[in-house]
Motif scaffolding. Structure first.
Motif, mmCIF file in Angstrom:
data_model
loop_
_atom_site.group_PDB
_atom_site.id
_atom_site.type_symbol
_atom_site.label_atom_id
_atom_site.label_comp_id
_atom_site.label_asym_id
_atom_site.label_seq_id
_atom_site.Cartn_x
_atom_site.Cartn_y
_atom_site.Cartn_z
ATOM 1 N N PRO A 1 -2.846 -0.220 -4.899
ATOM 2 C CA PRO A 1 -2.233 -0.964 -5.952
ATOM 3 C C PRO A 1 -3.490 -2.061 -6.086
ATOM 4 O O PRO A 1 -3.870 -2.791 -5.308
ATOM 5 C CB PRO A 1 -1.079 -1.708 -5.215
ATOM 6 C CG PRO A 1 -0.611 -0.665 -4.415
ATOM 7 C CD PRO A 1 -1.788 0.014 -3.666
ATOM 8 N N ALA A 2 -3.784 -2.412 -7.444
ATOM 9 C CA ALA A 2 -4.780 -3.248 -7.888
ATOM 10 C C ALA A 2 -6.149 -3.102 -7.161
ATOM 11 O O ALA A 2 -6.987 -3.955 -7.194
ATOM 12 C CB ALA A 2 -4.291 -4.685 -7.699
ATOM 13 N N GLY A 3 -6.485 -1.791 -6.428
ATOM 14 C CA GLY A 3 -7.553 -1.865 -5.840
ATOM 15 C C GLY A 3 -7.878 -2.682 -4.836
ATOM 16 O O GLY A 3 -8.962 -2.521 -4.106
ATOM 17 N N ARG A 4 -6.728 -3.062 -4.121
ATOM 18 C CA ARG A 4 -7.105 -3.902 -2.853
ATOM 19 C C ARG A 4 -6.646 -3.008 -1.576
ATOM 20 O O ARG A 4 -5.666 -2.432 -1.282
ATOM 21 C CB ARG A 4 -6.104 -5.275 -3.011
ATOM 22 C CG ARG A 4 -5.777 -5.832 -4.351
ATOM 23 C CD ARG A 4 -7.139 -6.524 -4.404
ATOM 24 N NE ARG A 4 -7.242 -7.378 -5.940
ATOM 25 C CZ ARG A 4 -6.668 -8.314 -6.087
ATOM 26 N NH1 ARG A 4 -5.683 -8.693 -5.332
ATOM 27 N NH2 ARG A 4 -6.699 -8.776 -7.179
ATOM 28 N N TYR A 5 -7.614 -3.195 -0.741
ATOM 29 C CA TYR A 5 -7.499 -2.375 0.584
ATOM 30 C C TYR A 5 -8.603 -2.987 1.446
ATOM 31 O O TYR A 5 -9.394 -3.753 1.256
ATOM 32 C CB TYR A 5 -7.871 -0.694 0.566
ATOM 33 C CG TYR A 5 -9.344 -0.509 0.013
ATOM 34 C CD1 TYR A 5 -9.987 -0.099 1.113
ATOM 35 C CD2 TYR A 5 -9.593 -0.911 -1.486
ATOM 36 C CE1 TYR A 5 -11.436 0.460 0.331
ATOM 37 C CE2 TYR A 5 -11.117 -0.437 -1.697
ATOM 38 C CZ TYR A 5 -11.710 0.158 -0.834
ATOM 39 O OH TYR A 5 -13.224 0.402 -1.072
ATOM 40 N N ASN A 6 -8.502 -2.514 2.795
ATOM 41 C CA ASN A 6 -9.364 -3.075 3.821
ATOM 42 C C ASN A 6 -9.503 -1.822 4.756
ATOM 43 O O ASN A 6 -9.030 -0.744 4.531
ATOM 44 C CB ASN A 6 -8.938 -4.295 4.587
ATOM 45 C CG ASN A 6 -7.618 -4.255 4.977
ATOM 46 O OD1 ASN A 6 -7.173 -3.020 5.264
ATOM 47 N ND2 ASN A 6 -6.847 -5.184 5.147
ATOM 48 N N GLN A 7 -10.322 -2.204 5.932
ATOM 49 C CA GLN A 7 -10.706 -0.967 6.768
ATOM 50 C C GLN A 7 -9.393 -0.543 7.560
ATOM 51 O O GLN A 7 -9.157 0.507 7.882
ATOM 52 C CB GLN A 7 -11.602 -1.494 7.835
ATOM 53 C CG GLN A 7 -13.014 -1.724 7.261
ATOM 54 C CD GLN A 7 -13.492 -0.315 6.734
ATOM 55 O OE1 GLN A 7 -13.732 0.610 7.091
ATOM 56 N NE2 GLN A 7 -13.953 -0.419 5.284
ATOM 57 N N THR A 8 -8.374 -1.459 7.662
ATOM 58 C CA THR A 8 -6.942 -0.888 8.307
ATOM 59 C C THR A 8 -6.460 0.017 7.194
ATOM 60 O O THR A 8 -5.779 0.997 7.692
ATOM 61 C CB THR A 8 -6.115 -2.038 8.561
ATOM 62 O OG1 THR A 8 -6.748 -3.027 9.378
ATOM 63 C CG2 THR A 8 -4.749 -1.980 9.065
ATOM 64 N N THR A 9 -6.502 -0.228 6.018
ATOM 65 C CA THR A 9 -5.920 0.681 5.160
ATOM 66 C C THR A 9 -6.385 2.103 5.254
ATOM 67 O O THR A 9 -5.732 3.048 5.355
ATOM 68 C CB THR A 9 -6.022 0.013 3.587
ATOM 69 O OG1 THR A 9 -5.846 -1.321 3.608
ATOM 70 C CG2 THR A 9 -5.257 0.812 2.686
ATOM 71 N N ILE A 10 -7.766 1.998 5.234
ATOM 72 C CA ILE A 10 -8.419 3.226 5.345
ATOM 73 C C ILE A 10 -8.285 4.212 6.767
ATOM 74 O O ILE A 10 -7.773 5.403 6.808
ATOM 75 C CB ILE A 10 -10.199 3.145 5.488
ATOM 76 C CG1 ILE A 10 -10.295 2.620 3.787
ATOM 77 C CG2 ILE A 10 -10.972 4.387 5.661
ATOM 78 C CD1 ILE A 10 -11.705 2.286 3.745
ATOM 79 N N THR A 40 -9.747 3.773 -5.796
ATOM 80 C CA THR A 40 -10.137 2.038 -5.581
ATOM 81 C C THR A 40 -10.099 1.950 -7.104
ATOM 82 O O THR A 40 -9.944 2.920 -8.196
ATOM 83 C CB THR A 40 -11.539 1.819 -5.245
ATOM 84 O OG1 THR A 40 -12.439 2.232 -5.825
ATOM 85 C CG2 THR A 40 -11.617 2.234 -3.717
ATOM 86 N N THR A 41 -10.380 0.604 -7.774
ATOM 87 C CA THR A 41 -10.578 0.275 -8.996
ATOM 88 C C THR A 41 -12.131 0.001 -9.322
ATOM 89 O O THR A 41 -12.560 -0.593 -10.393
ATOM 90 C CB THR A 41 -9.762 -0.845 -9.523
ATOM 91 O OG1 THR A 41 -9.960 -2.088 -8.673
ATOM 92 C CG2 THR A 41 -8.253 -0.543 -9.486
ATOM 93 N N ASN A 42 -12.846 0.129 -8.209
ATOM 94 C CA ASN A 42 -14.365 0.065 -8.214
ATOM 95 C C ASN A 42 -14.864 0.840 -9.310
ATOM 96 O O ASN A 42 -14.481 2.084 -9.517
ATOM 97 C CB ASN A 42 -15.055 0.396 -7.001
ATOM 98 C CG ASN A 42 -14.614 -0.385 -5.796
ATOM 99 O OD1 ASN A 42 -14.331 -1.430 -5.875
ATOM 100 N ND2 ASN A 42 -14.863 0.109 -4.563
ATOM 101 N N SER A 91 -14.733 5.492 -6.495
ATOM 102 C CA SER A 91 -14.704 4.857 -7.752
ATOM 103 C C SER A 91 -14.068 5.571 -8.861
ATOM 104 O O SER A 91 -13.855 6.710 -8.802
ATOM 105 C CB SER A 91 -16.109 4.343 -8.172
ATOM 106 O OG SER A 91 -16.838 3.522 -7.272
ATOM 107 N N ARG A 92 -13.627 4.753 -9.824
ATOM 108 C CA ARG A 92 -12.946 5.273 -11.178
ATOM 109 C C ARG A 92 -13.518 4.642 -12.284
ATOM 110 O O ARG A 92 -14.289 3.816 -12.353
ATOM 111 C CB ARG A 92 -11.494 5.058 -11.091
ATOM 112 C CG ARG A 92 -10.796 6.107 -9.904
ATOM 113 C CD ARG A 92 -9.188 6.009 -10.273
ATOM 114 N NE ARG A 92 -8.788 4.741 -9.846
ATOM 115 C CZ ARG A 92 -7.189 4.309 -10.058
ATOM 116 N NH1 ARG A 92 -6.576 5.230 -10.719
ATOM 117 N NH2 ARG A 92 -6.726 3.217 -9.636
#
Length: 263
Positions: free
Chosen positions: A204-213, A226-228, A242-243
């Motif tokens: 969501p909104a491209g927000r994540y971190n290493q824990t997410t992965i 992502t939204t990169n 990326s998208r």
């Protein structure tokens, strides 16, 4: 004289009947998805445009009007782009092969109702595949797809559904336990209700971190979007793809450039 209130009610009834008729027609005449006969392996890493849409309507920077969406789908068809499903995209990245040189992965985030009423008929018309990233906690929310809508679209063979979490929260701001719930429960809901093995998480909104992965990998997701901005390649990481953002009002030439370069 008919009152405005009565006229509105009649229009709503007609709309529901129209959607019902369309649903029955689609169920009776399942569209066979296009299948590539032979995949070709490439020496260089595959770089794939993953188009990012949201609502197919108008009003803000995340809404692409139906007319523009149709023009862009017509462009893909006329220029012989092969539209990947999630499974095919994963295969392309895993094997460094493609069903043909020109491919694209169409994604729509949030599962708005207009994905069914506006985008779906266009996908059917041009026989193109798309992936809808579904917020599972929004299935009863106004202006979002219901489970029945999703089943009809999936039955067509032209749409697959992947996870956009349960409540569309910024994952990087959540505790590990809450992130786990958002990722695990949305996957379970999709797996159970659509009888599938959900392979992709769209943040969501491209927000994540290493824990997410780490959690996504642990739960069995194969890729993360992502939204990169840019073309997607596994060099970015399987969970950091990326998208290509499609903005409202862009020209066809700009759209063509986005497909080629990712920006």
């Amino acid at each position: 004289m008919t009152s405005s209130k009565g006229s509105t009610k009649n229009n709503e009834t007609k709309t529901r009947e129209s959607l019902k008729s369309k649903k029955l027609s689609i169920n009776k005449n399942k569209v066979k998805p296009h299948k590539a006969k032979k995949w070709v392996h490439y020496k260089q890493k595959c770089r794939i445009p993953i188009l990012m849409y949201h609502s197919i309507s108008s009003g803000n920077a995340l809404r692409v009007p139906p007319k523009q969406f149709e023009e862009e789908m017509a462009y893909l068809k006329a220029n012989h782009y092969y539209t990947l499903s999630t499974d095919e995209a994963i295969r392309a990245f895993a094997t460094n092969s493609l069903p043909q040189r020109k491919v694209v992965w169409i994604t729509l985030d949030d599962a708005y109702k207009d994905n069914y009423t506006a985008a779906f008929p266009i996908l059917m018309k041009y026989h193109l595949h798309a992936t809808i990233n579904y917020i599972t906690g929004f299935d009863q929310k106004p202006n979002h797809l219901t489970l029945d809508d999703a089943k009809v679209m999936r039955h067509s063979g032209l749409v697959d559904f992947q996870s956009h979490t349960v409540q569309h929260l910024d994952l990087n701001e959540l505790s590990t336990n809450v992130q786990m719930q958002e990722l695990a429960n949305s996957k379970k809901w999709l797996d159970t209700n659509l009888r599938q093995n959900t392979q992709m998480i769209c943040y969501p909104a491209g927000r994540y971190n290493q824990t997410t992965i780490r959690l996504a990998n642990h739960l069995g997701y194969k890729v993360g979007l992502t939204t990169n901005e840019g073309l997607a390649s596994v060099d970015q990481g399987w969970y950091s793809l990326s998208r290509v953002r499609v903005a409202p009002g862009i020209s066809q030439q700009t759209f063509a450039t986005l497909l080629e370069n990712g920006y």
